[in-house]
Scaffold this motif. Structure first.
Motif, short mmCIF file in Angstrom:
data_model
loop_
_atom_site.label_atom_id
_atom_site.label_comp_id
_atom_site.label_asym_id
_atom_site.label_seq_id
_atom_site.Cartn_x
_atom_site.Cartn_y
_atom_site.Cartn_z
N CYS A 99 12.80 1.98 -5.92
CA CYS A 99 13.19 2.19 -7.31
C CYS A 99 13.94 0.98 -7.84
N HIS A 100 13.59 0.51 -9.04
CA HIS A 100 14.29 -0.62 -9.64
C HIS A 100 15.76 -0.26 -9.83
N TRP A 101 16.65 -1.23 -9.59
CA TRP A 101 18.08 -0.95 -9.67
C TRP A 101 18.52 -0.50 -11.06
N GLY B 187 8.04 -5.70 -0.15
CA GLY B 187 8.99 -5.70 -1.26
C GLY B 187 8.58 -4.77 -2.38
N ASP B 188 9.55 -4.47 -3.24
CA ASP B 188 9.29 -3.53 -4.34
C ASP B 188 8.82 -4.22 -5.61
N SER B 189 9.14 -5.51 -5.77
CA SER B 189 8.82 -6.21 -7.01
C SER B 189 7.50 -6.96 -6.90
N LYS C 241 5.78 0.52 -3.82
CA LYS C 241 5.66 0.85 -5.24
C LYS C 241 6.50 2.08 -5.58
N GLY C 242 7.58 1.84 -6.32
CA GLY C 242 8.43 2.92 -6.78
C GLY C 242 8.54 2.91 -8.29
N GLU C 243 9.63 3.46 -8.81
CA GLU C 243 9.82 3.50 -10.25
C GLU C 243 10.27 2.14 -10.75
N SER D 85 -5.16 -4.78 -6.39
CA SER D 85 -6.00 -5.33 -5.33
C SER D 85 -5.33 -6.52 -4.66
N VAL D 86 -4.22 -7.02 -5.25
CA VAL D 86 -3.54 -8.20 -4.71
C VAL D 86 -2.84 -7.92 -3.38
N PRO D 87 -1.98 -6.89 -3.29
CA PRO D 87 -1.33 -6.62 -1.99
C PRO D 87 -2.31 -6.06 -0.97
N ASP D 88 -2.04 -6.31 0.30
CA ASP D 88 -2.89 -5.77 1.36
C ASP D 88 -2.75 -4.26 1.45
N LEU D 89 -1.53 -3.78 1.23
CA LEU D 89 -1.26 -2.34 1.27
C LEU D 89 -0.29 -1.98 0.16
N ILE D 90 -0.36 -0.73 -0.29
CA ILE D 90 0.61 -0.17 -1.23
C ILE D 90 1.19 1.08 -0.58
N ILE D 91 2.52 1.16 -0.51
CA ILE D 91 3.17 2.31 0.10
C ILE D 91 4.15 2.94 -0.90
#
Length: 237
Positions: free
Chosen positions: A21-23, A189-191, A210-212, A222-228
Motif C-alpha cells: 500500500c502506498h504510504w 517492489g511496490d512502485s 501490487k497494492g493500493e 506485461s513488464v514485471p515477471d510476476l505480480i503478487i
C-alpha cells in the motif's frame, strides 16, 4: 520463483512495511479512522508538502527510529493543514489527533513488518538478499527497530549513496552487492515507476507487489515477471 534466480533485492517503504500500500494511502486511512476533519484532497496537499520538506531538509536524523520519523512526518502534515486553513484545531485537539494517528499507524506497521519478516526468514534460507531503498538516512535504525537486521547482505539507502530511485544505477549497486549478474537477480517492489521500470532497465527480473496506489494510474502489467498481492506468494512461487 523465477528460473535461474540466485539473489533477491527488496524495496522497503511501501513493500515490507505496508504490504504494497502506498504510504500516502496508509496515512489517509489512519486519518479517516481517527476522524481528522479534513478532506482527502486537503490531506494529499499536506502529504506532498511534508514529503518535499523532509526531502529538502535534514530533519530526520540517522538515529531516528521509525516511530520518531512517523511522529515528525505526521506533525509536519498536520501543521500544514492548520496553517493552510484546512483544519482549525486548537492545541489540545491537535495533539490528541496527532497521537491517535501515530499510535494507529505504528501498530499497523508493527503487525505488517512482523508478517514480512516471517516470509523473508524463509527466503533468506534460499537466497542472499539486499535492500535498496529511498530513505532519509536512518533505514538501518528502522530495520533494527522492527527486527529486519541480519536478513540482508547489504542495505543500500538513497540518502547514503547519493542515488535515488527511479535511477536504475541504485539497483546496479544492489546487484553488485550480491556479487551476481542482473539476470540472476529479482527486484521486489511496490512502485511500478520507482522499482519495476528502473530494475528492468538495470537488467534485473522483477516482481511487482501490487497494492493500493497513490493514483489510479494504469501500467503495462506485461513488464514485471510476476505480480503478487501478498508477500507469501514469493514462497509459493
Amino acid at each position: 520463483m523465477i528460473k535461474n534466480i540466485k539473489g533477491l533485492i527488496f524495496d522497503y517503504g511501501g513493500t515490507l512495511d505496508t504490504a504494497g500500500c502506498h504510504w500516502g494511502k496508509m496515512l489517509w486511512r489512519a486519518y479517516q479512522r481517527q476522524h481528522v476533519p479534513v478532506t482527502e484532497e486537503q490531506f494529499r496537499e499536506a502529504y506532498v508538502y511534508a514529503e518535499r520538506t523532509l526531502g529538502r531538509n535534514p530533519i530526520i536524523q540517522s538515529g531516528y527510529t521509525f516511530h520518531k520519523t512517523l511522529e515528525v512526518k505526521i506533525r509536519i502534515e498536520m501543521e500544514y493543514l492548520c496553517t493552510s486553513g484546512a483544519w482549525n484545531a486548537n492545541e489540545k485537539e491537535f495533539h490528541a489527533k496527532h497521537d491517535a494517528v501515530l499510535d494507529d499507524l505504528y501498530a499497523e506497521v508493527q503487525q505488517i513488518t512482523k508478517y514480512s519478516i516471517s516470509v523473508l526468514q524463509k527466503l533468506h534460507e534460499r537466497y542472499p538478499m539486499v535492500l535498496v531503498s529511498n530513505f532519509y538516512g536512518n533505514i538501518n535504525e528502522v530495520l533494527k527497530e522492527f527486527g529486519f537486521d541480519g536478513l540482508f547482505v547489504e542495505v543500500i539507502e538513497s540518502a547514503v549513496v547519493g542515488i535515488r530511485k527511479p535511477n536504475p544505477e541504485i539497483f546496479t549497486l544492489g546487484v553488485n552487492a550480491l556479487g551476481l549478474q542482473p539476470s540472476e537477480t529479482v527486484v521486489i517492489g511496490d512502485s511500478f515507476y520507482k522499482d519495476i521500470e528502473p530494475a528492468v532497465k538495470a537488467g534485473c527480473h522483477t516482481v511487482w507487489f501490487k497494492g493500493e496506489g497513490w493514483t489510479d494510474a494504469k501500467y503495462d502489467e506485461s513488464v514485471p515477471d510476476l505480480i503478487i498481492s501478498d508477500l507469501s506468494q514469493l514462497i509459493e512461487e
